[in-house]
Motif scaffolding. Sequence first.
Motif, PDB file in Angstrom:
ATOM      1  N   MET A 119       0.824  -1.207   0.000  1.00 61.05           N
ATOM      2  CA  MET A 119       0.000   0.000   0.000  1.00 61.05           C
ATOM      3  C   MET A 119       0.863   1.265   0.000  1.00 61.05           C
ATOM      4  SD  MET A 119      -3.159  -0.565  -0.322  1.00 61.05           S
ATOM      5  CE  MET A 119      -3.810   1.021   0.202  1.00 61.05           C
ATOM      6  N   LEU A 120       1.937   1.263   0.787  1.00 54.67           N
ATOM      7  CA  LEU A 120       2.837   2.414   0.777  1.00 54.67           C
ATOM      8  C   LEU A 120       3.546   2.524  -0.570  1.00 54.67           C
ATOM      9  CD1 LEU A 120       4.387   2.232   4.366  1.00 54.67           C
ATOM     10  CD2 LEU A 120       2.703   3.873   3.512  1.00 54.67           C
ATOM     11  N   LYS A 121       3.857   1.400  -1.166  1.00 61.08           N
ATOM     12  CA  LYS A 121       4.464   1.409  -2.498  1.00 61.08           C
ATOM     13  C   LYS A 121       3.518   2.047  -3.503  1.00 61.08           C
ATOM     14  CE  LYS A 121       6.357  -1.620  -6.065  1.00 61.08           C
ATOM     15  NZ  LYS A 121       6.645  -3.020  -6.471  1.00 61.08           N
ATOM     16  N   ALA A 122       2.244   1.670  -3.425  1.00 65.08           N
ATOM     17  CA  ALA A 122       1.256   2.237  -4.349  1.00 65.08           C
ATOM     18  C   ALA A 122       1.122   3.742  -4.159  1.00 65.08           C
ATOM     19  CB  ALA A 122      -0.094   1.556  -4.135  1.00 65.08           C
ATOM     20  N   LYS A 123       1.121   4.181  -2.896  1.00 58.99           N
ATOM     21  CA  LYS A 123       1.024   5.613  -2.626  1.00 58.99           C
ATOM     22  C   LYS A 123       2.206   6.372  -3.222  1.00 58.99           C
ATOM     23  CE  LYS A 123      -1.765   5.922   1.608  1.00 58.99           C
ATOM     24  NZ  LYS A 123      -2.570   7.093   1.194  1.00 58.99           N
ATOM     25  N   LEU A 124       3.393   5.845  -3.039  1.00 63.60           N
ATOM     26  CA  LEU A 124       4.594   6.539  -3.503  1.00 63.60           C
ATOM     27  C   LEU A 124       4.731   6.493  -5.029  1.00 63.60           C
ATOM     28  CD1 LEU A 124       7.088   5.399  -0.739  1.00 63.60           C
ATOM     29  CD2 LEU A 124       6.393   7.758  -1.210  1.00 63.60           C
TER      30      LEU A 124
END
Length: 239
Positions: free
Chosen positions: A94-99
Amino acid sequence: MSNCQGCRRTYWSYECGICKDCFVRWGKTVKVLQREIKELKDKIAFLRIPSPLDHHDQPSYTDVVLLTASDDGTPESSVPVPAHKAVLVNRSPMLKAKLENEMEEKQTASIEISDVSHDVLCEFINYLYTAEICLDEKLACELLELAENYEVKHLKAYCEEFLVSKLNWENSITRYVFAHRHNAKRLLLAAVSLITNNMSSFIERDEYMKLVKKEPGLLVEIYEAYLYKQISAVPRKSP
């Protein structure tokens, strides 16, 4: 005095938890295992990434900050939690998708994490770096929810295991509801097992009436589990 893990004989304290005879017999194997364990520990220590929160007085070359709502509800006034993008994208899908996908995060190099306190966010980030944490029940619940939202499976499983170890009759109903909400299957099964083993006391609890009024679907599932347990306990007759 202890029991040897090899021959189960009683012996006075000796290295590796085995008696002297077994140590002589298996000494080479034990030494090989000890060396392999040391090598693995050294490798983990080498690969471990220090958390930027551990060394405030040293440069950590962080390239992103995480923000959570402060007391007045605005992320702008909260204390930023520094981190490295490379760590975040490899620990959380999820953090990867945000970034990678959200333009605001790319431009400002900041990520807003809502519905969590600053202290819990710091514990979350530390775990992404070190896989180490000291839990209590409140923190375990908060981190499990955060780990579920950001798909950090290892942390979620760790918190769930801790909550199972703290499960008792007093908290079984609230833990059952919590596990149901956050898809914590192991905790769910442990809680429902404890409840169905004490059904006569269950209906006298205040939480029972709360389920009747607010979440009757969960109550039905508990009764279904209880009924299944009763049916399974009945011996089958031979044809």
